[in-house]
Design a protein around this motif. Structure first.
Motif, PDB file in Angstrom:
ATOM      1  N   LYS A   1       0.809  -1.226   0.000  1.00 26.06           N
ATOM      2  CA  LYS A   1       0.000   0.000   0.000  1.00 26.06           C
ATOM      3  C   LYS A   1       0.842   1.276   0.000  1.00 26.06           C
ATOM      4  N   ARG A   2       2.156   1.131   0.097  1.00 26.77           N
ATOM      5  CA  ARG A   2       3.020   2.318   0.060  1.00 26.77           C
ATOM      6  C   ARG A   2       3.280   2.795  -1.366  1.00 26.77           C
ATOM      7  N   ILE A   3       2.968   1.965  -2.338  1.00 27.98           N
ATOM      8  CA  ILE A   3       3.264   2.319  -3.726  1.00 27.98           C
ATOM      9  C   ILE A   3       2.288   3.375  -4.238  1.00 27.98           C
ATOM     10  N   ASN A   4       2.834   4.394  -4.876  1.00 26.09           N
ATOM     11  CA  ASN A   4       2.037   5.444  -5.516  1.00 26.09           C
ATOM     12  C   ASN A   4       1.838   5.076  -6.984  1.00 26.09           C
ATOM     13  N   TRP A   5       0.604   4.812  -7.367  1.00 27.31           N
ATOM     14  CA  TRP A   5       0.304   4.407  -8.736  1.00 27.31           C
ATOM     15  C   TRP A   5      -0.043   5.622  -9.588  1.00 27.31           C
ATOM     16  N   ILE A   6       0.639   5.751 -10.717  1.00 29.75           N
ATOM     17  CA  ILE A   6       0.382   6.853 -11.649  1.00 29.75           C
ATOM     18  C   ILE A   6      -0.361   6.290 -12.860  1.00 29.75           C
ATOM     19  N   GLU A   7      -1.545   6.784 -13.104  1.00 33.68           N
ATOM     20  CA  GLU A   7      -2.321   6.286 -14.242  1.00 33.68           C
ATOM     21  C   GLU A   7      -1.706   6.758 -15.553  1.00 33.68           C
ATOM     22  N   VAL A   8      -1.628   5.852 -16.493  1.00 35.16           N
ATOM     23  CA  VAL A   8      -1.044   6.146 -17.796  1.00 35.16           C
ATOM     24  C   VAL A   8      -2.137   6.069 -18.854  1.00 35.16           C
ATOM     25  N   ASN A   9      -2.180   7.075 -19.708  1.00 25.69           N
ATOM     26  CA  ASN A   9      -3.077   7.018 -20.858  1.00 25.69           C
ATOM     27  C   ASN A   9      -2.325   7.564 -22.066  1.00 25.69           C
ATOM     28  N   GLU A  10      -2.974   7.635 -23.177  1.00 31.98           N
ATOM     29  CA  GLU A  10      -2.301   8.026 -24.423  1.00 31.98           C
ATOM     30  C   GLU A  10      -1.732   9.443 -24.363  1.00 31.98           C
ATOM     31  N   CYS A  11      -2.245  10.282 -23.469  1.00 28.15           N
ATOM     32  CA  CYS A  11      -1.792  11.677 -23.391  1.00 28.15           C
ATOM     33  C   CYS A  11      -0.534  11.829 -22.535  1.00 28.15           C
ATOM     34  N   ASN A  12      -0.192  10.813 -21.784  1.00 25.52           N
ATOM     35  CA  ASN A  12       0.948  10.929 -20.874  1.00 25.52           C
ATOM     36  C   ASN A  12       2.242  10.529 -21.557  1.00 25.52           C
ATOM     37  N   ASP A  13       3.058  11.487 -21.952  1.00 24.13           N
ATOM     38  CA  ASP A  13       4.380  11.138 -22.477  1.00 24.13           C
ATOM     39  C   ASP A  13       5.345  11.014 -21.302  1.00 24.13           C
ATOM     40  N   VAL A  14       6.553  10.548 -21.573  1.00 21.77           N
ATOM     41  CA  VAL A  14       7.480  10.230 -20.498  1.00 21.77           C
ATOM     42  C   VAL A  14       7.886  11.475 -19.705  1.00 21.77           C
ATOM     43  N   THR A  15       7.920  12.634 -20.359  1.00 24.66           N
ATOM     44  CA  THR A  15       8.272  13.874 -19.652  1.00 24.66           C
ATOM     45  C   THR A  15       7.212  14.224 -18.608  1.00 24.66           C
ATOM     46  N   LYS A  16       5.946  14.110 -18.993  1.00 24.75           N
ATOM     47  CA  LYS A  16       4.864  14.408 -18.049  1.00 24.75           C
ATOM     48  C   LYS A  16       4.830  13.389 -16.912  1.00 24.75           C
ATOM     49  N   LEU A  17       5.078  12.131 -17.248  1.00 22.41           N
ATOM     50  CA  LEU A  17       5.118  11.100 -16.210  1.00 22.41           C
ATOM     51  C   LEU A  17       6.238  11.371 -15.216  1.00 22.41           C
ATOM     52  N   ALA A  18       7.385  11.814 -15.728  1.00 24.27           N
ATOM     53  CA  ALA A  18       8.522  12.127 -14.864  1.00 24.27           C
ATOM     54  C   ALA A  18       8.193  13.285 -13.938  1.00 24.27           C
ATOM     55  N   GLU A  19       7.511  14.289 -14.469  1.00 18.22           N
ATOM     56  CA  GLU A  19       7.118  15.438 -13.646  1.00 18.22           C
ATOM     57  C   GLU A  19       6.185  15.010 -12.518  1.00 18.22           C
ATOM     58  N   THR A  20       5.233  14.142 -12.844  1.00 20.00           N
ATOM     59  CA  THR A  20       4.302  13.642 -11.821  1.00 20.00           C
ATOM     60  C   THR A  20       5.043  12.819 -10.774  1.00 20.00           C
ATOM     61  N   ALA A  21       5.951  11.977 -11.232  1.00 17.08           N
ATOM     62  CA  ALA A  21       6.718  11.142 -10.313  1.00 17.08           C
ATOM     63  C   ALA A  21       7.571  11.991  -9.374  1.00 17.08           C
ATOM     64  N   LEU A  22       8.176  13.045  -9.910  1.00 17.78           N
ATOM     65  CA  LEU A  22       9.025  13.911  -9.084  1.00 17.78           C
ATOM     66  C   LEU A  22       8.216  14.675  -8.045  1.00 17.78           C
ATOM     67  N   LYS A  23       7.006  15.040  -8.386  1.00 21.50           N
ATOM     68  CA  LYS A  23       6.137  15.714  -7.403  1.00 21.50           C
ATOM     69  C   LYS A  23       5.865  14.783  -6.224  1.00 21.50           C
ATOM     70  N   ILE A  24       5.604  13.518  -6.527  1.00 22.68           N
ATOM     71  CA  ILE A  24       5.370  12.544  -5.474  1.00 22.68           C
ATOM     72  C   ILE A  24       6.644  12.337  -4.650  1.00 22.68           C
ATOM     73  N   PHE A  25       7.767  12.224  -5.324  1.00 23.01           N
ATOM     74  CA  PHE A  25       9.040  11.999  -4.640  1.00 23.01           C
ATOM     75  C   PHE A  25       9.383  13.174  -3.734  1.00 23.01           C
ATOM     76  N   ASN A  26       9.235  14.374  -4.244  1.00 24.11           N
ATOM     77  CA  ASN A  26       9.582  15.559  -3.458  1.00 24.11           C
ATOM     78  C   ASN A  26       8.639  15.815  -2.293  1.00 24.11           C
ATOM     79  N   SER A  27       7.398  15.352  -2.443  1.00 20.37           N
ATOM     80  CA  SER A  27       6.434  15.538  -1.344  1.00 20.37           C
ATOM     81  C   SER A  27       6.653  14.488  -0.255  1.00 20.37           C
ATOM     82  N   GLY A  28       7.400  13.429  -0.607  1.00 16.77           N
ATOM     83  CA  GLY A  28       7.719  12.397   0.377  1.00 16.77           C
ATOM     84  C   GLY A  28       6.562  11.564   0.794  1.00 16.77           C
ATOM     85  N   VAL A  29       5.608  11.325  -0.121  1.00 18.98           N
ATOM     86  CA  VAL A  29       4.398  10.564   0.200  1.00 18.98           C
ATOM     87  C   VAL A  29       4.766   9.121   0.573  1.00 18.98           C
TER      88      VAL A  29
END
Length: 308
Positions: A280-308
């Motif tokens: 349950k500690r894993i943060n799941w990021i939903e992927v769809n056709e609009c999510n390119d790797v740059t946007k996914l990285a930005e979302t991942a970094l927000k989670i990482f920096n917030s320390g969730v």
């Protein structure tokens, strides 16, 4: 407490591309939590990162061991934690990337005996039981873990097999798990990419086709010519490799071989999803056709920096 980032999840979910993008942004180094990428001579079969990525970003546990060398999740966890400290000492960020759930758990938590399971090792032990009898396995346990051996009475062969399975899968004796606390001196933020099941399976099918085009069959043919086989080398007893050996052994035709690799990889991905969804500690990021790797990285970094 210092933080590491883990990108986990099923095969073909986009972990590698995302890890490369994030490594550039975080000045990171990558620890591969994949039980097969550590072996040499099977880069296509195990989907190694591209050569240019391996050159531009420091990777660990890729292309390091010979195919006849044994390596366990327990060994990975111990060595991996040492490497995490080394990466921190360089003021860089450790990125733990992979789909081998037991390897990830071993590194970031240590693990406990009830989490260790290897169907393949268990099957091999039951074959040994059938061929050599109970006394043989009792003798093996006495050699590897005399403390546990002394506590198991005769005619409790299932307990013997379980103790040997734990040892062979983790590199750690069952007796050593009792009253052991593993000191993990860093926090790990875990991220996984969530795909629609149909999209993930399509990605798996496409990857298998790409592996065939990249030379998977020739890669395994070269190993067979050198005397390697999935039946004699546990490092090769994995999806995408054993099917090709069966093709060379005349058990499968080409079309069936490719179909089976896809089918077995989809099944493996399903097992991976089951494992990771339990955490349950894993943060799941939903992927769809609009999510390119740059946007996914930005979302991942927000989670990482917030320390969730």
């Amino acid at each position: 407490m210092k933080k590491a980032l883990a990108i986990v999840g099923p095969t073909a979910s986009g972990k590698t591309k995302l890890s490369i993008e994030i490594s550039k942004l975080l000045d990171g180094e990558i620890i591969s939590a994949d039980s097969r990428q550590i072996y040499k001579n099977i880069p296509i079969a195990t989907s190694h990162p591209a050569e240019e990525d391996l050159k531009s970003i420091k990777h660990y546990f890729i292309n390091e061991l010979e195919l006849n060398e044994y390596f366990s999740a327990g060994q990975f966890g111990k060595k991996g934690r040492s490497i995490v400290k080394e990466i921190f000492s360089k003021n860089k960020t450790p990125l733990i990337i992979g789909g081998s759930g037991l390897y990830v758990r071993s590194l970031i938590d240590g693990f406990f005996e009830d989490e260790i399971e290897s169907k393949h090792i268990r099957e091999e032990l039951y074959k040994e039981l059938e061929i050599h009898g109970e006394d043989h396995l009792y003798d093996e346990l006495e050699k590897t873990d005399p403390e546990t051996f002394s506590k198991i009475p005769k005619r409790k062969i299932r307990r013997v097999i379980r103790a040997l399975e734990i040892y062979l899968a983790s590199g750690k004796k069952l007796s050593e798990f009792h009253n052991t606390n593993i000191d993990v001196e860093f926090e790990t933020i875990q991220i996984a990419l969530m795909h629609d099941r149909k999209d993930l399976y399509n990605s798996i099918n496409e990857r298998v086709d790409e592996m065939i085009e990249a030379g998977l069959i020739d890669e395994i043919k070269s190993l067979k010519e050198k005397g390697y086989h999935y039946k004699t080398h546990n490092s090769l007893n994995t999806v995408g490799i054993k099917e090709v050996f069966k093709f060379f052994d005349g058990e499968l035709d080409l079309e069936t071989m490719i179909s089976l690799i896809k089918q077995n990889t989809r099944r493996y991905a399903k097992r991976q999803l089951t494992w990771f969804r339990k955490d349950k500690r894993i943060n799941w990021i939903e992927v769809n056709e609009c999510n390119d790797v740059t946007k996914l990285a930005e979302t991942a970094l927000k989670i990482f920096n917030s320390g969730v």
